[in-house]
Design a protein around this motif. Structure first.
Motif, PDB file in Angstrom:
ATOM      1  N   ALA A  48      48.724  -3.427  69.832  1.00 59.62           N
ATOM      2  CA  ALA A  48      48.200  -4.381  70.806  1.00 59.62           C
ATOM      3  C   ALA A  48      47.039  -5.137  70.158  1.00 59.62           C
ATOM      4  O   ALA A  48      46.989  -5.305  68.945  1.00 59.62           O
ATOM      5  CB  ALA A  48      47.774  -3.655  72.074  1.00 59.62           C
ATOM      6  N   SER A  84      49.564  -2.431  78.156  1.00 58.06           N
ATOM      7  CA  SER A  84      48.873  -3.501  77.443  1.00 58.06           C
ATOM      8  C   SER A  84      49.284  -4.844  78.004  1.00 58.06           C
ATOM      9  O   SER A  84      50.343  -4.980  78.624  1.00 58.06           O
ATOM     10  CB  SER A  84      49.218  -3.432  75.942  1.00 58.06           C
ATOM     11  OG  SER A  84      48.711  -4.547  75.238  1.00 58.06           O
ATOM     12  N   GLU A 129      40.461  -7.677  75.371  1.00 58.25           N
ATOM     13  CA  GLU A 129      40.295  -6.255  75.580  1.00 58.25           C
ATOM     14  C   GLU A 129      38.841  -5.819  75.482  1.00 58.25           C
ATOM     15  O   GLU A 129      38.531  -4.661  75.577  1.00 58.25           O
ATOM     16  CB  GLU A 129      41.177  -5.484  74.603  1.00 58.25           C
ATOM     17  CG  GLU A 129      42.639  -5.769  74.869  1.00 58.25           C
ATOM     18  CD  GLU A 129      43.527  -4.847  74.110  1.00 58.25           C
ATOM     19  OE1 GLU A 129      44.704  -5.166  73.968  1.00 58.25           O
ATOM     20  OE2 GLU A 129      43.049  -3.801  73.651  1.00 58.25           O
TER      21      GLU A 129
END
Length: 365
Positions: A81, A148, A301
């Motif tokens: 990810a 994700s 993130e």
């Protein structure tokens, strides 16, 4: 055990772990490194973390580059990810610029592969043996992962679930996620019970413990109370299995033997360079697609230093550079603004948000 990997004097093997807010997970990774050093006493093996724990990745990579002839960077991470596609390659690029006389090579992450499948099959057999009625035709299986905003990372888990179905006798093997995307464990278990499953095995797709593993075990206890007619089994994370050591050793062997360095789907793309120019740097993990005529989701993130404390996911179309702003999804354990939600936090400290409308974005808490 691979003893012939061409790791030479002056080489440093740098393991990159994710890092967790729960220090027990970080301690498990440190224990893994200690065990690996025993397996490979001739290697100089160092450890760093992307976040939440020292030593920090960028500083550790620079230190290794300044003291080594060659650095072999090996991510101890299951799925590719944002961290694997963006932050690790960016740190490698920065270290190469700072230490041009040091060769720095980057290995792939662990990926969906037969050794990981062997671990899952072994864990599933053990769970089945612990159940009162080890009948695969009436036992559903749920492969449960982090989740994700990157479809490639979720796709790797989907591949593992499919392989588990094809190589076993279970008629129902499903995929669920603890946050960010769907479906969630509760919804999948509900489906299994409606389809007549008498037992459910939950297989967490995690290397080490952390806040999410703790949350998974709490969820399974709630499910036992909610479905007293169903027997549940939940396995543990699998970071110390022999296949993980062997995969890591294979990565080092391939790099040391001169195999081509890892080139991830987002390595070197123009959007990454644009992100640097815009000042995003290492604090953002951008996950995106390179296809044409469609909007690709960018998942942040890490929360940047906005006054409101949120990180907004923006859609990027590589063909037209258009931005499509998503909607926030909120997912709380308590009733909030009149809605009942399930609040999912991962080791990143992100809140995974879930609403009944079709838009999807991420806000980090």
């Amino acid at each position: 055990m691979l003893r012939s990997a061409p790791v030479q004097g002056g080489d440093t093997v740098l393991i990159v772990g994710h890092g967790s807010r729960e220090d027990s997970g970080n301690q498990e990774i440190r224990a893994f490194v200690d065990q690996w050093r025993v397996r490979q006493p001739g290697w100089r093996i160092e450890l760093c973390f992307i976040e939440f724990a020292p030593p920090e990745m960028n500083a550790a990579l620079l230190a290794a580059a300044r003291s080594s002839r060659r650095v072999l960077v090996v991510p101890l991470i299951l799925n590719a990810a944002g961290h694997v596609k963006m932050e690790i390659p960016e740190a490698v690029e920065d270290a190469r610029r700072a230490c041009p006389h040091t060769e720095i090579l980057l290995a792939p992450h662990l990926t969906a592969c037969d050794p990981i499948l062997a671990i899952l099959k072994r864990r599933l057999r053990k769970a089945m043996n612990a159940l009162d009625m080890p009948d695969p035709t009436t036992t559903g299986v749920v492969l449960l992962g982090r989740g994700s905003s990157d479809r490639g990372a979720n796709g790797e888990m989907a591949k593992m679930a499919r392989w588990l179905l094809e190589e076993g006798d279970h008629e129902l093997v499903d995929l669920a996620f603890t946050g960010i995307t769907w479906p969630r464990l509760e919804k999948v278990v509900q489906r299994h019970t409606l389809l007549g499953m008498r037992q459910v095995v939950v297989l967490p797709y995690y290397l080490y413990t952390g806040t999410l593993m703790q949350r998974i075990h709490r969820q399974v206890e709630h499910l036992r109370a909610q479905y007293p007619q169903v027997r549940f089994a939940c396995t543990e994370h699998f970071g110390f299995e022999k296949e993980i050591f062997e995969l890591m050793e294979q990565r080092v062997q391939e790099l040391g033997a001169g195999a081509p360095a890892s080139r991830l789907p987002c390595d070197g793309c123009s959007y990454r360079e644009l992100a640097h120019e815009m000042g995003h740097g290492h604090s953002h993990a951008h996950t995106h697609d390179h296809g044409h005529a469609h909007g690709a989701e960018q998942g942040h993130e890490h929360a940047p230093a906005h006054d409101h404390g949120h990180d907004h996911a923006h859609g990027h179309d590589h063909a037209h550079a258009a931005h499509d702003h998503g909607h926030a999804h909120h997912d709380h354990d308590h009733a909030h603004h009149g809605h009942g939600h399930d609040h999912a936090h991962d080791d990143h400290g992100h809140a995974a948000h879930d609403h009944a409308h079709p838009h999807k974005a991420e806000h980090n808490a």
